[in-house]
Design an enzyme around this catalytic site. Structure first.
Site, short mmCIF file in Angstrom:
data_model
loop_
_atom_site.label_atom_id
_atom_site.label_comp_id
_atom_site.label_asym_id
_atom_site.label_seq_id
_atom_site.Cartn_x
_atom_site.Cartn_y
_atom_site.Cartn_z
N HIS A 86 -105.88 35.73 -13.79
CA HIS A 86 -104.71 36.68 -13.35
C HIS A 86 -105.88 37.84 -13.54
O HIS A 86 -105.38 39.34 -12.43
CB HIS A 86 -103.84 37.05 -14.47
CG HIS A 86 -102.81 38.46 -14.88
ND1 HIS A 86 -102.03 38.05 -13.52
CD2 HIS A 86 -103.00 39.76 -15.19
CE1 HIS A 86 -101.33 39.69 -13.82
NE2 HIS A 86 -102.22 40.38 -14.52
N GLU A 87 -106.18 38.18 -14.20
CA GLU A 87 -107.30 39.58 -14.51
C GLU A 87 -108.36 40.44 -13.15
O GLU A 87 -108.49 41.04 -12.59
CB GLU A 87 -107.95 39.62 -15.63
CG GLU A 87 -106.92 39.85 -16.18
CD GLU A 87 -106.62 41.35 -17.28
OE1 GLU A 87 -106.75 42.17 -16.01
OE2 GLU A 87 -105.11 41.12 -17.52
N HIS A 90 -106.60 40.88 -10.09
CA HIS A 90 -106.85 42.54 -9.77
C HIS A 90 -108.21 43.23 -9.44
O HIS A 90 -107.61 43.90 -8.64
CB HIS A 90 -106.57 43.06 -11.24
CG HIS A 90 -105.04 43.10 -11.61
ND1 HIS A 90 -103.85 43.70 -11.78
CD2 HIS A 90 -104.88 43.07 -13.27
CE1 HIS A 90 -102.87 43.19 -12.03
NE2 HIS A 90 -103.97 42.97 -13.23
N GLU A 166 -98.54 43.32 -10.95
CA GLU A 166 -99.07 41.74 -11.50
C GLU A 166 -98.76 41.04 -10.83
O GLU A 166 -98.88 39.79 -10.88
CB GLU A 166 -97.86 42.40 -13.16
CG GLU A 166 -98.72 44.03 -14.04
CD GLU A 166 -100.37 43.28 -14.29
OE1 GLU A 166 -100.15 42.78 -14.74
OE2 GLU A 166 -100.93 44.73 -14.60
#
Length: 226
Positions: A86-87, A90, A166
């Site tokens: 997920h990070e 970004h 997100e």
């Protein structure tokens, strides 16, 4: 995983976040080809100091022994990888750069409007300054009163954008095949961080920079079932 998406990872750190709080977190930092990933020990089930049982003391009574043990805090390795996916999403999707550009554009706009308005006599006269134009007073008037509606609208737009980012990062982790692990990791992190899973949609849309847990789980549900 970092290599598969060309993330220039150089080091991975584990910080003792448990010394300050039980909050779990993970992030990356660094310029250009020198990136580092930081994990809080509270995020890692095997590292969290909160999972270490205190040494048994002499004279421990039966009542203490019979107390049920809490579940371990933190995530398993597969779930940690899903959180990192997920990070890294970004980074891969350019969210950090986009936020920096928006911030710089907003700063430029604020200073530009201040330069335009600071010379307006009508502005000072409206607040009782007919003969003088104090710069400090002008600064307070412009940024506290004139910019107040603009700041509210900007804050709402940035909140909407952050929530969109997100969901995109979750979708990126899903593309990496981490949907199932991210699903369980989000539940664990919400529980460890004492988050409340149910939120009014209007309130959360205005105030929450991250989507509520149930909305994120719903977005991951189909991929998890697959």
């Amino acid at each position: 995983m970092a290599k598969s998406i060309d993330f220039p990872l150089t080091k991975v750190y584990v910080v003792e976040g448990s010394k300050r709080s039980s909050h779990s977190n993970a992030y990356f930092y660094g310029f250009f080809k020198n990136k580092r990933i930081v994990l809080f020990d509270t995020l890692l089930e095997d590292y969290s100091a909160l999972n270490k049982e205190p040494a048994e003391e002499d004279g421990e009574n039966e009542e203490t022994k019979s107390k049920p043990k809490n579940k371990k805090q933190g995530c398993k390795n597969e779930e940690v990888l899903a959180v990192l996916g997920h990070e890294l999403g970004h980074w891969k999707l350019g969210h950090t750069v986009k936020n920096i550009i928006i911030s710089q554009m907003n700063s430029f706009l604020c200073f530009f409007l201040f330069a335009v308005l600071i010379g307006r006599k009508e502005l000072f006269a409206a607040f009782g300054f007919y003969d003088t134009q104090p710069t400090l007073i002008g600064l307070m008037i412009i940024f506290q009163f004139i910019f107040s509606p603009y700041n509210e609208v900007l804050s709402f737009c940035l909140t909407v954008l952050s929530r969109r980012f997100e969901f995109q990062a979750d979708a990126f982790a899903k593309e990496l095949g981490k949907a199932k692990d991210l699903y369980s990791a989000l539940i664990k992190l919400n529980k460890d961080n004492l988050g409340f899973p149910v939120s009014d949609w209007i309130f959360s849309m205005w105030h929450y920079s991250h989507p509520p847990l149930l909305e994120r789980l719903q977005a991951l549900k189909d991929a998890k079932q697959e």
